[in-house]
Design a protein around this motif. Sequence first.
Motif, PDB file in Angstrom:
ATOM      1  N   SER A  25       2.395  24.965  20.259  1.00 42.87           N
ATOM      2  CA  SER A  25       2.664  25.773  21.455  1.00 42.87           C
ATOM      3  C   SER A  25       3.497  24.988  22.464  1.00 42.87           C
ATOM      4  O   SER A  25       4.397  25.540  23.095  1.00 42.87           O
ATOM      5  CB  SER A  25       1.365  26.293  22.077  1.00 42.87           C
ATOM      6  OG  SER A  25       0.519  25.235  22.437  1.00 42.87           O
ATOM      7  N   LEU A  26       3.247  23.673  22.601  1.00 38.73           N
ATOM      8  CA  LEU A  26       4.072  22.848  23.494  1.00 38.73           C
ATOM      9  C   LEU A  26       5.513  22.767  22.989  1.00 38.73           C
ATOM     10  O   LEU A  26       6.461  22.867  23.780  1.00 38.73           O
ATOM     11  CB  LEU A  26       3.495  21.438  23.610  1.00 38.73           C
ATOM     12  CG  LEU A  26       2.362  21.224  24.599  1.00 38.73           C
ATOM     13  CD1 LEU A  26       1.760  19.838  24.417  1.00 38.73           C
ATOM     14  CD2 LEU A  26       2.834  21.419  26.027  1.00 38.73           C
ATOM     15  N   ALA A  27       5.684  22.571  21.691  1.00 40.47           N
ATOM     16  CA  ALA A  27       7.037  22.487  21.117  1.00 40.47           C
ATOM     17  C   ALA A  27       7.813  23.775  21.355  1.00 40.47           C
ATOM     18  O   ALA A  27       9.001  23.741  21.717  1.00 40.47           O
ATOM     19  CB  ALA A  27       6.960  22.175  19.626  1.00 40.47           C
ATOM     20  N   ILE A  28       7.147  24.911  21.202  1.00 41.24           N
ATOM     21  CA  ILE A  28       7.814  26.199  21.439  1.00 41.24           C
ATOM     22  C   ILE A  28       8.112  26.368  22.924  1.00 41.24           C
ATOM     23  O   ILE A  28       9.212  26.772  23.305  1.00 41.24           O
ATOM     24  CB  ILE A  28       6.966  27.371  20.899  1.00 41.24           C
ATOM     25  CG1 ILE A  28       6.939  27.329  19.370  1.00 41.24           C
ATOM     26  CG2 ILE A  28       7.518  28.706  21.387  1.00 41.24           C
ATOM     27  CD1 ILE A  28       5.969  28.305  18.731  1.00 41.24           C
TER      28      ILE A  28
ATOM     29  N   PHE B  58       8.727  24.185  25.182  1.00 45.48           N
ATOM     30  CA  PHE B  58       9.831  23.335  25.612  1.00 45.48           C
ATOM     31  C   PHE B  58      11.036  23.395  24.677  1.00 45.48           C
ATOM     32  O   PHE B  58      12.012  22.683  24.874  1.00 45.48           O
ATOM     33  CB  PHE B  58       9.344  21.887  25.781  1.00 45.48           C
ATOM     34  CG  PHE B  58       8.521  21.730  27.022  1.00 45.48           C
ATOM     35  CD1 PHE B  58       9.130  21.461  28.234  1.00 45.48           C
ATOM     36  CD2 PHE B  58       7.152  21.909  26.981  1.00 45.48           C
ATOM     37  CE1 PHE B  58       8.379  21.352  29.391  1.00 45.48           C
ATOM     38  CE2 PHE B  58       6.397  21.802  28.138  1.00 45.48           C
ATOM     39  CZ  PHE B  58       7.011  21.522  29.341  1.00 45.48           C
ATOM     40  N   GLN B  59      10.945  24.283  23.652  1.00 47.47           N
ATOM     41  CA  GLN B  59      12.046  24.500  22.722  1.00 47.47           C
ATOM     42  C   GLN B  59      12.541  23.180  22.116  1.00 47.47           C
ATOM     43  O   GLN B  59      13.742  22.916  22.029  1.00 47.47           O
ATOM     44  CB  GLN B  59      13.198  25.240  23.422  1.00 47.47           C
ATOM     45  CG  GLN B  59      12.812  26.620  23.940  1.00 47.47           C
ATOM     46  CD  GLN B  59      12.600  27.629  22.829  1.00 47.47           C
ATOM     47  OE1 GLN B  59      13.566  28.141  22.274  1.00 47.47           O
ATOM     48  NE2 GLN B  59      11.359  27.937  22.486  1.00 47.47           N
ATOM     49  N   ILE B  60      11.589  22.341  21.705  1.00 46.82           N
ATOM     50  CA  ILE B  60      11.931  21.073  21.058  1.00 46.82           C
ATOM     51  C   ILE B  60      11.515  21.138  19.588  1.00 46.82           C
ATOM     52  O   ILE B  60      10.525  21.781  19.242  1.00 46.82           O
ATOM     53  CB  ILE B  60      11.289  19.854  21.758  1.00 46.82           C
ATOM     54  CG1 ILE B  60       9.767  19.966  21.793  1.00 46.82           C
ATOM     55  CG2 ILE B  60      11.866  19.671  23.153  1.00 46.82           C
ATOM     56  CD1 ILE B  60       9.070  18.733  22.364  1.00 46.82           C
ATOM     57  N   PRO B  61      12.257  20.478  18.720  1.00 46.11           N
ATOM     58  CA  PRO B  61      11.949  20.547  17.291  1.00 46.11           C
ATOM     59  C   PRO B  61      10.667  19.801  16.922  1.00 46.11           C
ATOM     60  O   PRO B  61      10.302  18.811  17.551  1.00 46.11           O
ATOM     61  CB  PRO B  61      13.148  19.858  16.626  1.00 46.11           C
ATOM     62  CG  PRO B  61      14.173  19.661  17.674  1.00 46.11           C
ATOM     63  CD  PRO B  61      13.486  19.724  18.987  1.00 46.11           C
ATOM     64  N   ILE B  62      10.036  20.299  15.889  1.00 48.85           N
ATOM     65  CA  ILE B  62       8.901  19.621  15.259  1.00 48.85           C
ATOM     66  C   ILE B  62       9.473  18.594  14.273  1.00 48.85           C
ATOM     67  O   ILE B  62      10.405  18.889  13.525  1.00 48.85           O
ATOM     68  CB  ILE B  62       8.017  20.623  14.480  1.00 48.85           C
ATOM     69  CG1 ILE B  62       7.377  21.649  15.413  1.00 48.85           C
ATOM     70  CG2 ILE B  62       6.972  19.905  13.633  1.00 48.85           C
ATOM     71  CD1 ILE B  62       6.252  21.138  16.269  1.00 48.85           C
ATOM     72  N   VAL B  63       8.892  17.386  14.281  1.00 49.26           N
ATOM     73  CA  VAL B  63       9.260  16.359  13.311  1.00 49.26           C
ATOM     74  C   VAL B  63       8.062  16.174  12.376  1.00 49.26           C
ATOM     75  O   VAL B  63       7.113  15.469  12.708  1.00 49.26           O
ATOM     76  CB  VAL B  63       9.611  15.014  13.991  1.00 49.26           C
ATOM     77  CG1 VAL B  63      10.010  13.975  12.943  1.00 49.26           C
ATOM     78  CG2 VAL B  63      10.708  15.191  15.025  1.00 49.26           C
ATOM     79  N   PRO B  64       8.059  16.845  11.229  1.00 56.00           N
ATOM     80  CA  PRO B  64       6.947  16.693  10.288  1.00 56.00           C
ATOM     81  C   PRO B  64       7.057  15.358   9.547  1.00 56.00           C
ATOM     82  O   PRO B  64       8.087  15.083   8.930  1.00 56.00           O
ATOM     83  CB  PRO B  64       7.111  17.859   9.322  1.00 56.00           C
ATOM     84  CG  PRO B  64       8.278  18.651   9.792  1.00 56.00           C
ATOM     85  CD  PRO B  64       9.042  17.810  10.761  1.00 56.00           C
ATOM     86  N   GLN B  65       6.026  14.543   9.622  1.00 56.29           N
ATOM     87  CA  GLN B  65       6.013  13.261   8.925  1.00 56.29           C
ATOM     88  C   GLN B  65       4.770  13.163   8.051  1.00 56.29           C
ATOM     89  O   GLN B  65       3.691  13.588   8.458  1.00 56.29           O
ATOM     90  CB  GLN B  65       6.016  12.097   9.914  1.00 56.29           C
ATOM     91  CG  GLN B  65       7.310  11.946  10.676  1.00 56.29           C
ATOM     92  CD  GLN B  65       7.290  10.745  11.596  1.00 56.29           C
ATOM     93  OE1 GLN B  65       6.264  10.367  12.141  1.00 56.29           O
ATOM     94  NE2 GLN B  65       8.441  10.129  11.774  1.00 56.29           N
TER      95      GLN B  65
END
Length: 191
Positions: A110-113, A115-122
């Motif tokens: 929800s924070l990533a959405i 602030f419209q920032i990408p998720i970095v899946p690691q």
Amino acid sequence: MNADQNIDPNKSYMYCPNHGSLLDPFVLIALSKSPIVFVGKKEFARIPIFGFFYKRTVIMVDRSCEMSRKRVFEIAKKRLQNGLSMAIFPEGLVPSEEVVLAPFKKGAFSLAIEFQIPIVPQVYYDCKRFFSWDVFKGSLGTLRVHQHALIDTKGMNVQQDTQKLMDKTFELLQKDLQNDVKYMKDTNRKI
């Protein structure tokens, strides 16, 4: 580290790795090319020496307290507005030894959405094997990390897309872990 896509050190991201041990945050810090703020459980602040540094670098949350969770969300928003990247282990815990990947919590997504920032899946394959909560387990070795391609959140809506983004990230990490022979051999070992 095997990276499917490079990170721009001048942009903000939401890092979402799987969580297998206390070693995980250190791996992320070592791999990062820019400052990262973590969200973590307040109980870790009590660990000798580790807790001293932990309190100074992590937004601490008491998961049993709704007010604490809301406060963390507000602090996280301020940090993201200042252009920092954030790391949240979406499992919200270090799962027991036999669990491949624990269910995710929604906060990171929800924070990533918002602030419209990408998720970095690691994916961290070896932290659990080398530095486990099990005192009879552990060894030295090379830590393998797979950083998947970024998952873009541009145009997503918190109400409509959080669950879909969370599910997509979960499935990506789970599939990667399940396909790794070393990880699965270790994970399926009962204590």
